[in-house]
Design a protein around this motif. Sequence first.
Motif, PDB file in Angstrom:
ATOM      1  N   LEU A 103       0.852  -1.187   0.000  1.00 41.03           N
ATOM      2  CA  LEU A 103       0.000   0.000   0.000  1.00 41.03           C
ATOM      3  C   LEU A 103       0.885   1.233   0.000  1.00 41.03           C
ATOM      4  CD1 LEU A 103      -2.890   1.208   0.224  1.00 41.03           C
ATOM      5  CD2 LEU A 103      -2.524   1.284   2.699  1.00 41.03           C
ATOM      6  N   VAL A 104       0.645   2.149  -0.944  1.00 44.66           N
ATOM      7  CA  VAL A 104       1.400   3.395  -1.049  1.00 44.66           C
ATOM      8  C   VAL A 104       0.491   4.554  -0.663  1.00 44.66           C
ATOM      9  CG1 VAL A 104       2.630   4.961  -2.598  1.00 44.66           C
ATOM     10  CG2 VAL A 104       2.860   2.476  -2.891  1.00 44.66           C
ATOM     11  N   ASN A 105       0.939   5.374   0.276  1.00 44.78           N
ATOM     12  CA  ASN A 105       0.224   6.583   0.661  1.00 44.78           C
ATOM     13  C   ASN A 105       0.960   7.788   0.111  1.00 44.78           C
ATOM     14  OD1 ASN A 105      -1.469   8.467   1.940  1.00 44.78           O
ATOM     15  ND2 ASN A 105      -0.209   8.475   3.788  1.00 44.78           N
ATOM     16  N   ASP A 106       0.317   8.530  -0.799  1.00 44.50           N
ATOM     17  CA  ASP A 106       0.880   9.776  -1.299  1.00 44.50           C
ATOM     18  C   ASP A 106       0.830  10.775  -0.153  1.00 44.50           C
ATOM     19  OD1 ASP A 106       1.368  12.262  -2.535  1.00 44.50           O
ATOM     20  OD2 ASP A 106       0.443  11.617  -4.410  1.00 44.50           O
ATOM     21  N   ALA A 107       2.002  11.122   0.390  1.00 41.87           N
ATOM     22  CA  ALA A 107       2.079  11.868   1.649  1.00 41.87           C
ATOM     23  C   ALA A 107       2.597  13.286   1.480  1.00 41.87           C
ATOM     24  CB  ALA A 107       2.975  11.108   2.632  1.00 41.87           C
ATOM     25  N   HIS A 108       2.697  13.769   0.261  1.00 42.99           N
ATOM     26  CA  HIS A 108       3.294  15.091   0.039  1.00 42.99           C
ATOM     27  C   HIS A 108       2.257  16.144  -0.317  1.00 42.99           C
ATOM     28  CE1 HIS A 108       6.006  18.237  -1.316  1.00 42.99           C
ATOM     29  NE2 HIS A 108       5.326  18.298  -2.455  1.00 42.99           N
TER      30      HIS A 108
ATOM     31  N   ARG B 264      -7.165  11.279   7.972  1.00 40.53           N
ATOM     32  CA  ARG B 264      -7.121  11.289   9.438  1.00 40.53           C
ATOM     33  C   ARG B 264      -5.702  11.184   9.958  1.00 40.53           C
ATOM     34  NH1 ARG B 264     -11.179   6.560  10.803  1.00 40.53           N
ATOM     35  NH2 ARG B 264     -10.104   5.767   8.948  1.00 40.53           N
ATOM     36  N   LEU B 265      -4.880  10.356   9.313  1.00 45.37           N
ATOM     37  CA  LEU B 265      -3.501  10.186   9.769  1.00 45.37           C
ATOM     38  C   LEU B 265      -2.489  10.781   8.798  1.00 45.37           C
ATOM     39  CD1 LEU B 265      -3.167   6.702  11.499  1.00 45.37           C
ATOM     40  CD2 LEU B 265      -2.971   8.970  12.514  1.00 45.37           C
ATOM     41  N   GLY B 266      -2.955  11.632   7.889  1.00 47.96           N
ATOM     42  CA  GLY B 266      -2.037  12.368   7.034  1.00 47.96           C
ATOM     43  C   GLY B 266      -1.007  11.497   6.340  1.00 47.96           C
TER      44      GLY B 266
END
Length: 270
Positions: free
Chosen positions: A55-60, A84-86
């Motif tokens: 799972l990849v979360n785009d965090a930028h 919720r968890l950015g």
Amino acid sequence: MRIYISADMEGVTGLVDADDVQPGGRDYERGRAEMAADVNAAVRGALAAGAAHVLVNDAHGPMRNLLPEALHPAARLVRGRPKRLGMLEGLTGEYDAVLCVGYHSRAGAPGVLSHSFMGHEIEDMWLDGRPVGEIGLAQATAAALGVPVVALTGDDAACAEMTEWDASVATVPVKYARDRFAAELREAIEETVAAALATAPRRPAPSAAEATLAVRWQSASVAETLLGIPGVTADDPRTVRASGPLPALYRQFGVWMRVASSLTNQPPYC
């Protein structure tokens, strides 16, 4: 094996300037392609180590930098905001390891595009009295969930910060900071990720222990407004703190940033 990837952008190979990482910047489209290349290298490394789920979360920034069609087809993508968890949206104790891709050093560090979450609006942060930025807060939150961070990619300053925080994490210096907006480049993501996962450390025990997060803001108005949130106290006119278990404290910090964004208009890299 289930692998979680938190993908930031400032620490991606080749990117050195705000125009590389901000939508509308003259080199942003190239920057997002480089981001996908670094993330896909980490995905390939995870698959080579035997991952069955990535799972990849785009965090930028706007969290819409990774184009779904540019992502490795074996990975799933979390895209957009609010979350919720950015930067850690979707991470649960069901995952076996976290990979931090494209991360950068904290505010005040001599790293490429260094800052803590909100450009100059956040001057300093401490977790349990220890200086912290995005790297340390991500590692501590993942550990509280019982999931180890096993690898990080970024510039040499980000890698050094990760090693100082948790020396067991494998690091990939994809560039070497010459200044805040200049770097010398290299890359070895896929191989390092595969090796790190093959020798991953023992999972930390999940923890509900209280942690204390303190943040010094550039604006006293932000700090004053945050005092309206139950449990938030002031150290001085610009510094607030709160205590609680991670990841709940991480989630509350996301609320602090949304309050700060509503009160300020500070460009990230001025």
